[in-house]
Design a protein around this motif. Sequence first.
Motif, PDB file in Angstrom:
ATOM      1  N   UNK A  90      -8.828  15.092 -13.909  1.00  0.00           N
ATOM      2  CA  UNK A  90      -8.167  16.240 -14.915  1.00  0.00           C
ATOM      3  C   UNK A  90      -9.609  16.839 -15.467  1.00  0.00           C
ATOM      4  N   UNK A  91      -9.848  18.300 -14.750  1.00  0.00           N
ATOM      5  CA  UNK A  91     -11.011  18.919 -15.230  1.00  0.00           C
ATOM      6  C   UNK A  91     -12.190  18.426 -15.121  1.00  0.00           C
ATOM      7  N   UNK A  92     -12.268  17.110 -14.535  1.00  0.00           N
ATOM      8  CA  UNK A  92     -13.871  16.475 -14.335  1.00  0.00           C
ATOM      9  C   UNK A  92     -14.474  16.689 -13.281  1.00  0.00           C
ATOM     10  N   UNK A  93     -15.754  16.781 -13.313  1.00  0.00           N
ATOM     11  CA  UNK A  93     -16.691  16.989 -12.085  1.00  0.00           C
ATOM     12  C   UNK A  93     -16.450  15.832 -11.027  1.00  0.00           C
ATOM     13  N   UNK A  94     -16.614  16.114  -9.689  1.00  0.00           N
ATOM     14  CA  UNK A  94     -16.165  15.425  -8.599  1.00  0.00           C
ATOM     15  C   UNK A  94     -17.225  14.011  -8.288  1.00  0.00           C
ATOM     16  N   UNK A  95     -16.648  13.052  -8.223  1.00  0.00           N
ATOM     17  CA  UNK A  95     -17.523  11.766  -7.747  1.00  0.00           C
ATOM     18  C   UNK A  95     -18.507  11.881  -6.654  1.00  0.00           C
ATOM     19  N   UNK A  96     -19.732  11.556  -6.854  1.00  0.00           N
ATOM     20  CA  UNK A  96     -20.700  11.616  -5.357  1.00  0.00           C
ATOM     21  C   UNK A  96     -20.163  10.316  -4.553  1.00  0.00           C
ATOM     22  N   UNK A  97     -20.262  10.294  -3.148  1.00  0.00           N
ATOM     23  CA  UNK A  97     -19.922   9.538  -2.334  1.00  0.00           C
ATOM     24  C   UNK A  97     -20.976   9.368  -1.251  1.00  0.00           C
ATOM     25  N   UNK A  98     -21.704   7.998  -1.339  1.00  0.00           N
ATOM     26  CA  UNK A  98     -22.589   8.074  -0.288  1.00  0.00           C
ATOM     27  C   UNK A  98     -22.089   6.793   0.663  1.00  0.00           C
ATOM     28  N   UNK A  99     -22.057   7.068   1.882  1.00  0.00           N
ATOM     29  CA  UNK A  99     -21.825   6.010   3.050  1.00  0.00           C
ATOM     30  C   UNK A  99     -22.738   5.925   3.895  1.00  0.00           C
ATOM     31  N   UNK A 100     -23.385   4.762   4.474  1.00  0.00           N
ATOM     32  CA  UNK A 100     -24.311   4.477   5.103  1.00  0.00           C
ATOM     33  C   UNK A 100     -23.903   5.349   6.808  1.00  0.00           C
ATOM     34  N   UNK A 101     -25.069   6.314   7.140  1.00  0.00           N
ATOM     35  CA  UNK A 101     -25.001   6.792   8.287  1.00  0.00           C
ATOM     36  C   UNK A 101     -24.304   8.216   8.095  1.00  0.00           C
ATOM     37  N   UNK A 102     -23.902   8.663   6.887  1.00  0.00           N
ATOM     38  CA  UNK A 102     -23.397   9.920   6.579  1.00  0.00           C
ATOM     39  C   UNK A 102     -24.245  10.799   5.612  1.00  0.00           C
ATOM     40  N   UNK A 103     -24.362  11.955   5.740  1.00  0.00           N
ATOM     41  CA  UNK A 103     -24.592  12.692   4.365  1.00  0.00           C
ATOM     42  C   UNK A 103     -23.913  12.323   3.185  1.00  0.00           C
ATOM     43  N   UNK A 104     -24.667  12.187   2.215  1.00  0.00           N
ATOM     44  CA  UNK A 104     -24.161  12.080   0.817  1.00  0.00           C
ATOM     45  C   UNK A 104     -23.303  13.360   0.317  1.00  0.00           C
ATOM     46  N   UNK A 105     -22.105  13.253  -0.165  1.00  0.00           N
ATOM     47  CA  UNK A 105     -21.247  14.499  -0.467  1.00  0.00           C
ATOM     48  C   UNK A 105     -20.348  14.098  -1.593  1.00  0.00           C
ATOM     49  N   UNK A 106     -19.594  15.132  -1.950  1.00  0.00           N
ATOM     50  CA  UNK A 106     -18.822  14.945  -3.172  1.00  0.00           C
ATOM     51  C   UNK A 106     -17.380  14.767  -2.886  1.00  0.00           C
ATOM     52  N   UNK A 107     -16.471  13.912  -3.455  1.00  0.00           N
ATOM     53  CA  UNK A 107     -15.290  13.691  -2.927  1.00  0.00           C
ATOM     54  C   UNK A 107     -14.557  14.696  -3.185  1.00  0.00           C
ATOM     55  N   UNK A 133      -7.786  19.972 -17.371  1.00  0.00           N
ATOM     56  CA  UNK A 133      -7.999  18.869 -18.348  1.00  0.00           C
ATOM     57  C   UNK A 133      -6.862  18.258 -19.142  1.00  0.00           C
ATOM     58  N   UNK A 134      -7.166  17.288 -19.718  1.00  0.00           N
ATOM     59  CA  UNK A 134      -6.206  16.660 -20.764  1.00  0.00           C
ATOM     60  C   UNK A 134      -6.112  17.312 -22.076  1.00  0.00           C
ATOM     61  N   UNK A 135      -4.786  17.580 -22.387  1.00  0.00           N
ATOM     62  CA  UNK A 135      -4.402  18.166 -23.501  1.00  0.00           C
ATOM     63  C   UNK A 135      -4.004  19.406 -23.542  1.00  0.00           C
ATOM     64  N   UNK A 136      -3.487  20.173 -24.554  1.00  0.00           N
ATOM     65  CA  UNK A 136      -3.067  21.334 -24.685  1.00  0.00           C
ATOM     66  C   UNK A 136      -1.737  21.612 -23.773  1.00  0.00           C
ATOM     67  N   UNK A 137      -1.167  20.432 -23.156  1.00  0.00           N
ATOM     68  CA  UNK A 137       0.076  20.584 -22.143  1.00  0.00           C
ATOM     69  C   UNK A 137      -0.536  21.418 -20.907  1.00  0.00           C
TER      70      UNK A 137
END
Length: 407
Positions: free
Chosen positions: A294-311, A318-322
């Motif tokens: 909800x309006x929040x930056x994406x988590x980073x995901x690191x998996x062995x053997x792959x380049x780290x990226x964002x989910x 965001x939460x609020x104001x309907x």
Amino acid sequence: MGDPESVRTRLRVLEAVTDSALRELDLDKVLEVLLWQVRDLFAVDTATVLLTDADGEHLVAKAASGLEEEVFQGVRVPVGVGFAGQVAQRREPVQITHVDESTVINPLLWQRGLRTLLGVPMVAQGDLTGVLHVGSTTARRFTDEEVELLQLVADRLAMAAHVHRARSERAAATMLQDSLLPSHLPAAEGWEMAARYVPGTDSGVGGDWYDVFELPDRRIGLVIGDVVGNGLPAAIVMGRLRSALRAYALEFADPAEVLGKLDRKASHFEARSMATVAYAVIDLATSRMELARAGHPPPALAVPGRATGFVDTELGPPIGYHLGVTGRRSTGVDLPPGALVTLYTDGLVERRGLDLDSRLEELRQVASSTAPEAACARIMAALVGDRPADDDIALLTIRHSPATDRS
């Protein structure tokens, strides 16, 4: 203006408000001392201080000399209504020579037999903190000089109230934040977690939070959130959202549905608040994570053997104001052994004068598949280093331990 008695009064007022001994006293004692002096210096029968409440919509009797009942009975006056309310709304002195239900809303004032009232606003650093008013049981007209001198006293009281409130709110916000952040992270076989929380130097303690909790059916809930604003008001809203999200998490399995319920609750009960939240649920049996934002930056995901990226997941409002009326969606992500998920608030990646994209790239590069505690240390060293953060930082990492780590 220049007669000896007037000069003596002015000097006595100036001595009272500049007395260095007042700096050593708490707010209650400062009010007591100065109100007693005001009655003597201005030859009045009553002196009262009303302070604004948390919403700034009412004045509440805080201290009084000569009419202590105002404090004992918890007198409240709406800003803009009655004598004191008009002083607060106009932010200028008001004097009345007729005291009854047509001019004041507090019956204690006319029951006391007051015939004249003078009120002045208490303003510190542009913020209204309250109203100081004095009353006399004899008919009189306060001179322009008396009005000016009473305003000097009000200015001194306003600063004392402002400093007291700022300190109290910061202490309360810190205690609230400390009580709501997890004292320890839950243990789950095959999974490791670590976290950091650092208050910002500019904002002080605010509305950033992280949370981890166990759910039925071998699931773990992970939350990272940021309430817009800072200080005690943001911390209070944060606490309410945290508790509500936990309750919804027990009732609904889909993170998107949980955030939808949270949005409805916040929009109704926290009408002037907004927050960004990322909520994930990890099924320990399948090693699959369901995530909604909800309006929040994406988590980073690191998996062995792959380049780290964002989910790659849909970004809801965001939460609020309907803002979430069109619905929210979750995204499923597999977390193989060695996978590290990094959730964070924007205080980690946003810095004045620095490009956000470059900061996110720096996070991507350092959020590698290592033990969570080591990952937190590496991330904080790279993105915070020796520069204090402007804004709050919350950081949460979780790793699916490789089988070799569990042998």
